[in-house]
Design a protein around this motif. Structure first.
Motif, PDB file in Angstrom:
ATOM      1  N   SER A 296      -1.958  15.063   2.453  1.00  0.00           N
ATOM      2  CA  SER A 296      -2.998  15.935   3.004  1.00  0.00           C
ATOM      3  C   SER A 296      -3.878  15.173   3.982  1.00  0.00           C
ATOM      4  O   SER A 296      -4.158  15.640   5.096  1.00  0.00           O
ATOM      5  CB  SER A 296      -3.841  16.522   1.869  1.00  0.00           C
ATOM      6  OG  SER A 296      -4.923  17.259   2.385  1.00  0.00           O
ATOM      7  N   LYS A 297      -4.313  13.984   3.595  1.00  0.00           N
ATOM      8  CA  LYS A 297      -5.164  13.186   4.474  1.00  0.00           C
ATOM      9  C   LYS A 297      -4.409  12.727   5.714  1.00  0.00           C
ATOM     10  O   LYS A 297      -4.933  12.744   6.829  1.00  0.00           O
ATOM     11  CB  LYS A 297      -5.709  11.979   3.713  1.00  0.00           C
ATOM     12  CG  LYS A 297      -6.524  12.321   2.484  1.00  0.00           C
ATOM     13  CD  LYS A 297      -7.794  13.061   2.845  1.00  0.00           C
ATOM     14  CE  LYS A 297      -8.633  13.336   1.607  1.00  0.00           C
ATOM     15  NZ  LYS A 297      -9.848  14.129   1.924  1.00  0.00           N
ATOM     16  N   PHE A 298      -3.170  12.257   5.523  1.00  0.00           N
ATOM     17  CA  PHE A 298      -2.391  11.741   6.642  1.00  0.00           C
ATOM     18  C   PHE A 298      -2.063  12.852   7.639  1.00  0.00           C
ATOM     19  O   PHE A 298      -2.137  12.647   8.860  1.00  0.00           O
ATOM     20  CB  PHE A 298      -1.100  11.095   6.118  1.00  0.00           C
ATOM     21  CG  PHE A 298      -0.263  10.467   7.193  1.00  0.00           C
ATOM     22  CD1 PHE A 298      -0.636   9.251   7.757  1.00  0.00           C
ATOM     23  CD2 PHE A 298       0.884  11.091   7.649  1.00  0.00           C
ATOM     24  CE1 PHE A 298       0.136   8.672   8.760  1.00  0.00           C
ATOM     25  CE2 PHE A 298       1.651  10.518   8.645  1.00  0.00           C
ATOM     26  CZ  PHE A 298       1.277   9.303   9.205  1.00  0.00           C
ATOM     27  N   PHE A 299      -1.724  14.028   7.133  1.00  0.00           N
ATOM     28  CA  PHE A 299      -1.416  15.151   8.020  1.00  0.00           C
ATOM     29  C   PHE A 299      -2.654  15.574   8.808  1.00  0.00           C
ATOM     30  O   PHE A 299      -2.579  15.885  10.002  1.00  0.00           O
ATOM     31  CB  PHE A 299      -0.873  16.321   7.197  1.00  0.00           C
ATOM     32  CG  PHE A 299      -0.398  17.474   8.032  1.00  0.00           C
ATOM     33  CD1 PHE A 299       0.786  17.374   8.751  1.00  0.00           C
ATOM     34  CD2 PHE A 299      -1.126  18.644   8.099  1.00  0.00           C
ATOM     35  CE1 PHE A 299       1.234  18.425   9.536  1.00  0.00           C
ATOM     36  CE2 PHE A 299      -0.686  19.699   8.879  1.00  0.00           C
ATOM     37  CZ  PHE A 299       0.496  19.592   9.603  1.00  0.00           C
ATOM     38  N   THR A 300      -3.813  15.568   8.152  1.00  0.00           N
ATOM     39  CA  THR A 300      -5.059  15.900   8.853  1.00  0.00           C
ATOM     40  C   THR A 300      -5.351  14.881   9.947  1.00  0.00           C
ATOM     41  O   THR A 300      -5.793  15.236  11.045  1.00  0.00           O
ATOM     42  CB  THR A 300      -6.225  15.957   7.851  1.00  0.00           C
ATOM     43  OG1 THR A 300      -5.939  16.933   6.850  1.00  0.00           O
ATOM     44  CG2 THR A 300      -7.527  16.310   8.558  1.00  0.00           C
ATOM     45  N   MET A 301      -5.096  13.600   9.671  1.00  0.00           N
ATOM     46  CA  MET A 301      -5.326  12.570  10.674  1.00  0.00           C
ATOM     47  C   MET A 301      -4.412  12.759  11.883  1.00  0.00           C
ATOM     48  O   MET A 301      -4.835  12.597  13.028  1.00  0.00           O
ATOM     49  CB  MET A 301      -5.116  11.178  10.064  1.00  0.00           C
ATOM     50  CG  MET A 301      -5.470  10.044  11.015  1.00  0.00           C
ATOM     51  SD  MET A 301      -5.342   8.422  10.264  1.00  0.00           S
ATOM     52  CE  MET A 301      -3.564   8.303  10.044  1.00  0.00           C
TER      53      MET A 301
ATOM     54  N   TYR B 198      -0.727   2.166   9.626  1.00  0.00           N
ATOM     55  CA  TYR B 198      -1.409   1.822   8.379  1.00  0.00           C
ATOM     56  C   TYR B 198      -1.386   3.003   7.413  1.00  0.00           C
ATOM     57  O   TYR B 198      -1.236   2.834   6.198  1.00  0.00           O
ATOM     58  CB  TYR B 198      -2.837   1.397   8.672  1.00  0.00           C
ATOM     59  CG  TYR B 198      -3.624   1.044   7.439  1.00  0.00           C
ATOM     60  CD1 TYR B 198      -3.484  -0.202   6.831  1.00  0.00           C
ATOM     61  CD2 TYR B 198      -4.504   1.952   6.862  1.00  0.00           C
ATOM     62  CE1 TYR B 198      -4.196  -0.533   5.696  1.00  0.00           C
ATOM     63  CE2 TYR B 198      -5.221   1.641   5.724  1.00  0.00           C
ATOM     64  CZ  TYR B 198      -5.062   0.393   5.151  1.00  0.00           C
ATOM     65  OH  TYR B 198      -5.761   0.075   4.014  1.00  0.00           O
ATOM     66  N   GLY B 199      -1.531   4.221   7.968  1.00  0.00           N
ATOM     67  CA  GLY B 199      -1.492   5.396   7.103  1.00  0.00           C
ATOM     68  C   GLY B 199      -0.151   5.578   6.429  1.00  0.00           C
ATOM     69  O   GLY B 199      -0.068   5.948   5.255  1.00  0.00           O
ATOM     70  N   LEU B 200       0.943   5.297   7.170  1.00  0.00           N
ATOM     71  CA  LEU B 200       2.272   5.410   6.575  1.00  0.00           C
ATOM     72  C   LEU B 200       2.484   4.363   5.484  1.00  0.00           C
ATOM     73  O   LEU B 200       2.978   4.669   4.397  1.00  0.00           O
ATOM     74  CB  LEU B 200       3.340   5.267   7.659  1.00  0.00           C
ATOM     75  CG  LEU B 200       3.529   6.473   8.587  1.00  0.00           C
ATOM     76  CD1 LEU B 200       4.476   6.114   9.728  1.00  0.00           C
ATOM     77  CD2 LEU B 200       4.057   7.665   7.805  1.00  0.00           C
TER      78      LEU B 200
END
Length: 290
Positions: free
Chosen positions: A20-25, A4-6
């Protein structure tokens, strides 16, 4: 969540902010897998859960103290108030940046403890699992209060989901889930009465007066100068339990639902942070943030 993030990158307002958010996740997922690997040892798991329970209880008790005396540390949220039983209380922050962080931390740890108890129920002796169930039910009440006091509406919405799932699981296997259901209902009732104390008190007094008039009818000799019933008090528009349903469903038209909650609900539904205001106009939000 990774998939879902992708896919969400296609609707991202800013690719930089999305990455930034996706990498942190992704980093957090790696950290979770590391914890799971380390906690395969029962002794390590026991110590980890003990430390998690102690630190979370420490934060929760500190948050409750802050509700009465105010934040321990200087914060821009010092002026934020929470009305409970007609008394203005402070929003708990403790060592977090904002009240939502405090609410989510307490909720997340509570879910871990509940899930661990559920998966290891058969290994726990009967007297001990009863004490654990009652203790976690009391902890549930503290979590609900902190979520409401910190205006953690989405955290408060997540709490009944995990508790209802746990209750159904307990009833299917051990027929003990009713305790969780009753504890959840009592906690929500207590918080709702505290948030809307003036309105609840008015309704109770009016109902008692109507019952009294039904059983003891008036003789018709009442004076016309008898004072009329006072008007009902205004609703507490900042009550968390009162605003969570209109905010999620989009029924409410108040300023809170249009500003804070309305943007989030619009993002969840369509990925567009532009909810319509009461006048029907669209509130413009820049596509790029500084």
């Amino acid at each position: 969540m990774l998939g879902y993030g992708l896919v969400s990158a296609l609707w991202a307002i800013s690719l930089g902010a999305w990455f930034s958010k996706f990498f942190t996740m992704c980093q957090m997922f790696a950290l979770v897998f590391l914890f799971l690997k380390l906690c395969r040892d029962e002794k390590v798991m026991r110590v980890t859960l003990l430390l998690a329970g102690i630190t979370t209880l420490f934060c929760a008790l500190g948050g409750i103290v802050e509700c009465v005396r105010g934040p321990f540390f200087d914060t821009p949220y010092r002026t934020l108030r929470y009305v409970f039983f007609n008394r203005a209380m402070y929003a708990p922050i403790f060592t977090f940046y904002n009240p939502n962080g405090m609410a989510v931390y307490v909720l997340f740890t509570l879910e871990i403890l509940y899930l661990h108890m559920a998966f290891n129920w058969e290994k726990i002796s009967s007297p001990q699992n009863k004490r654990l169930l009652y203790g976690l039910s009391a902890w549930m009440g503290i979590s609900i209060f902190i979520c409401c006091a910190g205006s953690g509406r989405l955290a408060l919405l997540s709490l009944p989901i995990i508790l209802c799932g746990l209750a159904v699981w307990l009833m299917m296997r051990f027929k003990k889930g009713l305790v969780v259901f009753l504890g959840l209902a009592l906690c929500l009732t207590f918080v709702y009465v505290g948030e809307n104390y003036a309105e609840v008190k008015y309704r109770v007094v009016q109902t008692g007066r109507q019952i009294q008039e039904f059983w003891v009818p008036a003789d018709g000799s009442a004076s016309s100068d008898e004072p009329m019933d006072p008007p009902p008090p205004d609703k507490n528009l900042h009550a968390t339990l009162y605003t969570i349903v209109p905010a999620i469903t989009g029924v409410g038209k108040g300023a809170s639902a249009q500003e804070s909650d309305g943007v989030r609900v619009s993002l969840l539904k369509s990925g567009k942070p532009t909810p319509a205001g009461e006048s029907g106009q669209i509130r413009q939000i820049p596509k790029k943030f500084p």
